[in-house]
Scaffold this motif. Structure first.
Motif, short mmCIF file in Angstrom:
data_model
loop_
_atom_site.label_atom_id
_atom_site.label_comp_id
_atom_site.label_asym_id
_atom_site.label_seq_id
_atom_site.Cartn_x
_atom_site.Cartn_y
_atom_site.Cartn_z
N MET A 1 0.86 -1.19 0.00
CA MET A 1 0.00 0.00 0.00
C MET A 1 0.89 1.23 0.00
O MET A 1 1.82 1.36 0.78
CB MET A 1 -0.89 -0.02 1.24
CG MET A 1 -1.86 1.15 1.31
SD MET A 1 -3.03 0.95 2.67
CE MET A 1 -1.94 1.04 4.09
N SER A 2 0.62 2.16 -0.86
CA SER A 2 1.42 3.37 -0.94
C SER A 2 0.74 4.50 -0.19
O SER A 2 -0.47 4.51 -0.02
CB SER A 2 1.62 3.78 -2.41
OG SER A 2 0.38 4.05 -3.02
N SER A 3 1.56 5.46 0.24
CA SER A 3 1.05 6.56 1.04
C SER A 3 0.27 7.55 0.19
O SER A 3 0.57 7.77 -0.98
CB SER A 3 2.22 7.30 1.71
OG SER A 3 2.85 6.48 2.63
N GLU A 92 -0.15 3.91 8.63
CA GLU A 92 0.58 3.12 7.65
C GLU A 92 1.99 2.82 8.13
O GLU A 92 2.61 3.65 8.81
CB GLU A 92 0.65 3.88 6.32
CG GLU A 92 1.30 3.09 5.19
CD GLU A 92 1.30 3.84 3.88
OE1 GLU A 92 1.14 3.20 2.83
OE2 GLU A 92 1.46 5.08 3.90
N LEU A 93 2.47 1.63 7.81
CA LEU A 93 3.85 1.25 8.06
C LEU A 93 4.42 0.63 6.79
O LEU A 93 3.77 -0.22 6.18
CB LEU A 93 3.96 0.25 9.22
CG LEU A 93 3.53 0.80 10.58
CD1 LEU A 93 2.12 0.37 10.93
CD2 LEU A 93 4.50 0.35 11.68
N GLU A 94 5.60 1.07 6.40
CA GLU A 94 6.23 0.58 5.18
C GLU A 94 7.65 0.12 5.46
O GLU A 94 8.48 0.91 5.93
CB GLU A 94 6.26 1.67 4.11
CG GLU A 94 4.87 2.06 3.59
CD GLU A 94 4.96 3.11 2.50
OE1 GLU A 94 4.56 2.81 1.36
OE2 GLU A 94 5.43 4.23 2.79
N HIS A 95 7.94 -1.15 5.20
CA HIS A 95 9.30 -1.67 5.38
C HIS A 95 10.12 -1.43 4.12
O HIS A 95 9.62 -0.92 3.11
CB HIS A 95 9.24 -3.17 5.74
CG HIS A 95 8.67 -4.03 4.66
ND1 HIS A 95 9.37 -4.36 3.52
CD2 HIS A 95 7.45 -4.64 4.53
CE1 HIS A 95 8.63 -5.12 2.74
NE2 HIS A 95 7.46 -5.30 3.33
N ARG A 96 11.40 -1.80 4.19
CA ARG A 96 12.33 -1.55 3.08
C ARG A 96 12.86 -2.83 2.46
O ARG A 96 13.90 -2.84 1.82
CB ARG A 96 13.48 -0.66 3.56
CG ARG A 96 12.99 0.70 4.08
CD ARG A 96 14.10 1.55 4.64
NE ARG A 96 13.55 2.70 5.35
CZ ARG A 96 14.26 3.52 6.13
NH1 ARG A 96 15.57 3.31 6.29
NH2 ARG A 96 13.70 4.54 6.74
N GLY A 97 12.15 -3.93 2.67
CA GLY A 97 12.46 -5.16 1.95
C GLY A 97 13.35 -6.15 2.68
O GLY A 97 13.61 -7.24 2.16
N SER A 217 9.10 3.16 7.69
CA SER A 217 8.43 4.44 7.89
C SER A 217 7.12 4.19 8.61
O SER A 217 6.46 3.17 8.39
CB SER A 217 8.19 5.16 6.56
OG SER A 217 7.25 4.46 5.78
N VAL A 218 6.76 5.12 9.49
CA VAL A 218 5.54 5.01 10.29
C VAL A 218 4.76 6.31 10.14
O VAL A 218 5.30 7.39 10.41
CB VAL A 218 5.86 4.78 11.78
CG1 VAL A 218 4.57 4.62 12.59
CG2 VAL A 218 6.77 3.56 11.96
N THR A 219 3.51 6.21 9.70
CA THR A 219 2.67 7.38 9.53
C THR A 219 1.56 7.37 10.57
O THR A 219 0.83 6.37 10.70
CB THR A 219 2.07 7.43 8.11
OG1 THR A 219 3.13 7.38 7.16
CG2 THR A 219 1.27 8.71 7.90
N CYS A 220 1.44 8.46 11.33
CA CYS A 220 0.51 8.54 12.45
C CYS A 220 -0.30 9.83 12.40
O CYS A 220 0.18 10.86 11.93
CB CYS A 220 1.26 8.53 13.78
SG CYS A 220 2.37 7.14 14.05
N ARG A 221 -1.51 9.78 12.94
CA ARG A 221 -2.31 10.98 13.20
C ARG A 221 -2.43 11.13 14.70
O ARG A 221 -2.66 10.16 15.42
CB ARG A 221 -3.69 10.88 12.56
CG ARG A 221 -4.57 12.12 12.84
CD ARG A 221 -5.97 11.96 12.26
NE ARG A 221 -5.96 12.01 10.80
CZ ARG A 221 -6.25 10.98 10.01
NH1 ARG A 221 -6.58 9.80 10.54
NH2 ARG A 221 -6.24 11.11 8.69
N PHE A 222 -2.29 12.37 15.19
CA PHE A 222 -2.27 12.63 16.63
C PHE A 222 -3.49 13.43 17.06
O PHE A 222 -3.96 14.31 16.34
CB PHE A 222 -1.00 13.40 17.01
CG PHE A 222 0.25 12.62 16.79
CD1 PHE A 222 0.80 11.86 17.82
CD2 PHE A 222 0.88 12.61 15.56
CE1 PHE A 222 1.96 11.12 17.62
CE2 PHE A 222 2.04 11.87 15.35
CZ PHE A 222 2.57 11.13 16.39
N ASP A 223 -3.97 13.12 18.26
CA ASP A 223 -5.05 13.89 18.85
C ASP A 223 -4.79 13.99 20.35
O ASP A 223 -4.14 13.13 20.95
CB ASP A 223 -6.40 13.23 18.59
CG ASP A 223 -7.58 14.15 18.87
OD1 ASP A 223 -7.34 15.37 19.02
OD2 ASP A 223 -8.71 13.67 18.96
#
Length: 324
Positions: A1-3, A92-97, A217-223
């Motif tokens: 899955m891409s960002s 989302e989390l994306e590894h590098r292989g 890479s780790v993508t987060c939303r904060f509240d």
């Protein structure tokens, strides 16, 4: 899955200026964000680049422990203060292989059975097609998650990243996958959140001391929630709770005793015996696979004086010839 890059408000690289390996509420934030913002963090592997796709077992003995657990951050969340709750939605989390699992004996004393495995061991995993490839055709499904998510502690000074705390940290909760939301009690102004120690997969227990460690890479939303009050982490998750995400055949070994840790050790020793005697693995390979794919579960803690812990091995990770 891409960002969806348009949805990311901020990016924090894993450059030296944005990385630390100790908790300290006196660290200057590398970024200040507003509640509701989405941040993409680049995270180094757990050894901070000392190991790579071409590493071999002899490299493990040369590891410098000091930079272990490089964390990206801290970031300040404007308006967060002591007594508030910081909610982190993992998008989302994306590894590098690639990734690795290692056994590190000696002074680090990592691992549930560190006394039984005095020599270094390493497996470098190829991560593609949503699986991590092991030996003998064994494939572990990928369910990436950050091993460390936390906010700065209230106590002054530097603190090790190894033990988890009430404000999060090295919890290694493998169900904090994309789509999960973690809630942490805020202890200092602006919360000062950091993330790292990402795993491509892990068994509950992380018994040899490492999961499938991987840069990510780790993508987060904060509240920020001022209407809530908690003293320990809480989270919401859809799992997966088994490698395939559904009920599936398992093989289990149990440990029974009056100490939960010793019961867990007994269960894992039994699983290592099984993997060695019946699944064609060396004992070191078995220990590594237990850390990457075997789940420890507490079956009961009410029938004193003894408690029961079992280790669950999913049959789905094996090729047909090795399944029961």
């Amino acid at each position: 899955m891409s960002s969806d890059h348009d949805a990311v408000d901020h990016r924090v690289s894993d450059d030296d200026a944005n990385v630390h390996s100790r908790w300290n509420n006196d660290l200057e934030p590398v970024l200040t964000i507003d509640p509701g913002d989405v941040v993409r963090f680049e995270c180094r592997d757990a050894t901070s680049g000392q190991l790579g796709p071409d590493s071999v077992t002899s490299d493990v003995a040369e590891l410098d422990i000091d930079p272990v657990h490089p964390l990206t951050g801290p970031i300040a969340i404007d308006g967060a203060g002591p007594g508030d709750v910081l909610q982190i939605e993992l998008l989302e989390l994306e590894h590098r292989g690639w990734g690795y699992t290692l056994v590190l004996p000696g002074a680090a004393d990592l691992g549930l059975l560190s006394d039984a495995f005095p020599d270094p061991a390493l497996h470098v995993w190829d991560l593609e097609d949503d699986v991590a490839r092991f030996v003998n055709g064994i494939e572990v499904p990928l369910d990436p998650f950050p091993g460390i998510l936390g906010v700065a502690p209230e106590e002054e000074g530097e603190h090790s990243t190894f033990p988890p705390r009430s404000v999060g940290g090295n919890m290694d909760i493998k169900h904090l996958t994309a789509g999960s939301t973690l809630s942490l009690p805020v202890a200092v102004e602006d919360a000062l959140f950091s993330v790292g120690d990402c795993h491509a997969a892990q068994g509950d227990g992380e018994v040899c001391g490492t999961g499938i460690e991987a840069p990510m890479s780790v993508t987060c939303r904060f509240d920020v929630r001022s209407d809530l009050s908690i003293e320990q982490p809480r989270f919401e998750t859809d799992g997966p709770f088994t490698p395939t995400g559904r009920d599936e055949p398992m093989f289990a070994t149990s440990g029974i005793g009056d100490d939960l840790r010793e019961a867990a050790r007994t269960a894992i020793r039994g699983m290592i015996d099984h993997l060695h005697d019946e699944r064609e693995l060396t004992r070191e390979q078995a220990y590594i696979l237990c850390s990457a794919a075997v789940d420890l579960k507490i079956n009961e803690v009410v029938n004193a004086p003894n408690w029961v812990v079992s280790a669950y091995l999913p049959e789905s990770i094996f090729p047909e010839k090795l399944r029961r």
